[in-house]
Design an enzyme around this catalytic site. Structure first.
Site: not given
Lengths: 375, 392
Positions: B111, B114, B146, B229, B362
């Site tokens: 993936q 980020s 990953s 996910e 959060e």
């Protein structure tokens, strides 16, 4: 096994919710809390007879609905959501289940009356009785030649009962409430006050030869109390959400502050878990109708589901009510706002039928997590 | 025709009659299982499924216990994120090309979401994709990837229009990890190993038929991936007392000398929390059987992270002197994602990632508050501002 609600359960919920919306809005409960604490006889009649809630757990051949703990749980969710002052838990669940488990002609006859809502019953045990503390039977009342003598404190639902099911000298007796002295005491919970019940040579008919039905009734009560706690917590969350979306401070709705959003997200999750746990307990109780408390062989799964639900939901309901109060600010401290009825019920429910700690302790055995060895 | 439990059982029987699990090479067995529609029964026929209700998958899994299986840890991103996204947004051609080798494990996925400058605020990402005829040219840097070192394909979100507000200028691609210009560097973690990578994309050329969904619709497509996910991380079917709880309860039962009253009380607390979380996950999966994952999955992921951290922390503390030790700090690349493997020290450290990966706790609380509870958003500085004008 399913943790969802069936169509039939949703229909029952809708009927109960409509009745409560019509007859039991928070303002009415608040008004009645001082004038007639814990009693709304007309509402109970409508719920018990018209909707048939009184007979849910009673077999069809005795005039009941032959439904299961799952349906009773849905009724309790709605009653918790409304903090409705009706004796459903004490009569239609606990006293009724004790009689169902007694079997026998005397018990069956009484169930026939309970099923149609002609009679309302209560178990003459303290609401604070833990289902795990019954290895030695309660010694409060003794029976001699069909006459009962003794005193039981903190009995819930006794004020609304015509019939008391009384554990005495290791057996269960049926007593006409009119023959006993029932004194309602000033209680923390305004919508389910407790009473002191005194027997003084009071005539009683034997309905159960031992206390096994009492244990089963306490386990059923504890497992289904989780659904009342769930409904109560859901009301607290919904009411708080409505408030923080409306209430403006610093020129913003207070619900837009992340500090409050995160607290409410955590509370929501706690209630999601409570819902799953309460459904788990109701489903387990429904699938094994013969099962009772931990000491009954083969009932470990049921006992575990009940203990898990009570260990979680008791705390969750109190937390929801406390958050509701805090996030309402000063309004939450006023008598005028009904949320204190929920806080008081939640706190009393936490003590009822075993504290969360009692249920966690029971899980040491049920989940095979033994205590430290003695030093 | 709806496929019911009996029909699925019949399918499995017929499949096993044709393919002896003991005599068939594992890969051939998995390919045949996909072709028989027994890979993921809720997928359409011809794509590894039967168009059956999702909950019937458990019937298949039970019946095929002990037969060759794919490595779920290694394929987690493909199975949990890429596959449902391809199914929802891919063209017929893309579905036929990608889903079978994804499921059999012949092609591993990673993936590329980020970035160093775009974590919680994913929509602000800066990797650019510029159109050049029938191709896109991609430049940028991705992080916390990953399995990039053994992945064949990646799901990639890149900025195709910097002149519009940040959510509108994104497009979703499948990235060929073998394309020139893709460079994978290991990123060592606090556990000592490198499960994750940095991925540098320099002039990577991707044909337009690797685009998933419309140009500019990347945020919507990515949302579907992220919801899946969170369900994949938080909603894995569990047995009572399983997962992180299994490790600590085993220690508790086998090592009576470690028990104290304080630990007992805390362990029972966590046991209850784990059980109600398991039940909440089970209930969520029952709801999922009827539809797509909603924001509720975020809640289970949140609870799962908290529990894993609390349980693994308690276990290290409980072991006292052994808790002072660690099995191995040697830098190495891991071949699979495993939250529960190795020793208690590793589990404790790895669990710290559970509240960061797949959306920080959060951000998940924000999602629950705004999308489930309907609470108003915080006032924002980045609304209706072209991405290129945002402070960075």
């Amino acid at each position: 096994m399913t943790l969802l609600y069936s169509e039939v359960e949703e229909e029952l919920r809708a009927a109960v919710r409509d009745l409560l919306a019509d007859r039991c809005p928070p303002a009415a409960v608040l008004a009645g809390a001082e004038s007639a604490p814990g009693r709304d006889a007309e509402l109970w009649k409508a719920l018990a007879r018209d909707i048939g809630a009184a007979g849910l757990l009673i077999p069809e051949d005795l005039g009941g609905a032959g439904a299961s703990a799952r349906e009773a749980a849905v009724v309790l969710e709605e009653l918790g959501r409304a903090v409705a002052p009706v004796p459903f838990l004490t009569s239609a669940v606990m006293a009724t289940w004790a009689l169902v488990r007694c079997g026998g002609d005397a018990a069956r006859e009484l169930l026939g009356e309970l099923a149609v809502g002609e009679t309302t019953a209560a178990l003459a045990v303290s609401l604070a009785t833990s289902p795990y503390a019954l290895s030695t039977p309660p010694a409060a009342v003794r029976a001699e030649a069909g006459r009962l003598t003794g005193r039981v404190t903190a009995v819930a639902g006794a004020d609304a009962a015509d019939l008391l099911i009384v554990p005495a000298s290791g057996a269960l007796y049926a007593v006409d409430a009119a023959d006993a002295v029932v004194e309602v005491v000033t209680s923390l919970d305004l919508t389910r006050p407790v009473a002191m019940v005194t027997f003084d040579g009071t005539p009683g008919r034997p309905v159960g030869a031992d206390l096994a039905p009492l244990r089963a009734a306490l386990a059923m009560g504890a497992g289904l109390l989780a659904s009342e706690q769930l409904g109560l917590a859901e009301w607290c969350l919904a009411t708080t959400l409505a408030h923080v979306k409306e209430r403006h401070q610093f020129a913003r709705p207070i619900g837009s502050f992340q500090a409050l959003k995160h607290r409410l997200a955590d509370l929501w999750m706690e209630i999601v878990q409570a819902r799953a746990a309460a459904r788990g307990a109701a489903d387990a109780l429904a699938r094994t109708p013969g099962a009772g408390a931990a000491d009954e062989g083969g009932a470990g799964e049921v006992a575990l589901a009940v203990a898990v639900a009570q260990a979680w939901c008791g705390t969750a309901a109190v937390h929801a009510a406390e958050e509701c109060l805090q996030l309402h600010g000063g309004i939450g401290m006023t008598w005028e706002h009904p949320l204190h009825l929920y806080l008081k019920r939640a706190k009393a429910d936490e003590i009822a039928l075993g504290t969360p700690g009692d249920h966690r302790d029971a899980l040491a055995d049920l989940a095979d997590l033994p205590a430290p060895l003695p030093a | 025709m709806t496929v019911d439990e009996t029909a699925v059982e019949e399918r499995v029987r017929a499949f096993l009659a044709r393919h002896d699990p003991a005599a068939t090479p594992p890969l051939d067995f998995l390919r045949a299982r996909f072709d028989a529609g027994l890979a993921w029964v809720h997928f359409p026929e011809g794509l590894g499924g039967l168009g059956a209700p999702r909950e019937l998958q458990s019937v298949v899994e039970r019946a095929l216990t002990g037969t060759p299986q794919h490595d779920v840890g290694r394929l987690a991103i493909g199975l949990g994120m890429a596959a449902p996204t391809i199914l929802a947004f891919g063209t017929e051609e893309q579905k036929r090309r990608f889903l079978r080798p994804l499921w059999t494990g012949e092609e591993v996925w990673c993936q590329l979401f980020s970035e160093p400058g775009a974590g919680s605020d994913l929509a602000t990402l800066a990797t650019r994709a510029v159109r050049d005829g029938d191709e896109w040219v991609v430049d940028g840097q991705k992080v916390w990837t990953s399995g990039a070192h053994f992945a064949r394909w990646a799901i990639l979100v890149a900025r195709t229009d910097p002149d519009v507000p940040k959510h509108q200028g994104l497009t979703y691609f499948v990235c060929d990890m073998r394309a020139p210009g893709v460079e994978v560097r290991p990123l060592r973690q606090i556990t000592g190993e490198a499960e994750f990578n940095e991925v540098f994309l320099t002039g990577v050329r991707l044909p337009d038929d690797l685009r998933l969904g419309a140009v500019g619709d990347g945020w919507r497509v990515a949302q579907a991936t992220l919801m899946n996910e969170r369900v994949a991380i938080g909603g894995a079917p569990g047995r009572r007392g399983g997962g992180m709880l299994a490790e600590i309860t085993e220690t508790w039962r086998n090592r009576p000398e470690l028990r104290t009253h304080d630990l007992h009380r805390r362990l029972l607390d966590l046991w209850v929390e784990a059980e109600v979380t398991r039940l909440a996950g089970a209930r969520l999966r029952e709801q999922l059987a009827a539809g797509a994952p909603g924001p509720e999955g975020s809640g289970v992921k949140l609870a799962f992270a908290r529990l894993n951290q609390a349980l693994s922390g308690l276990e290290v503390e409980m072991r006292r002197e052994e808790g002072l030790l660690y099995d191995d700090w040697t830098f190495r690349r891991s071949e699979s994602v495993d939250f529960f493997g190795r020793g208690p020290g590793y589990r404790y450290l790895r669990a710290k990632g559970n509240s960061i990966e797949g959306g920080t706790s959060e951000i998940l609380r924000n999602i629950i508050a705004e999308r489930v509870l309907g609470l108003p958003a915080e006032p924002r500085a980045d609304k209706n501002v072209p991405w290129k004008d945002l402070p960075r």
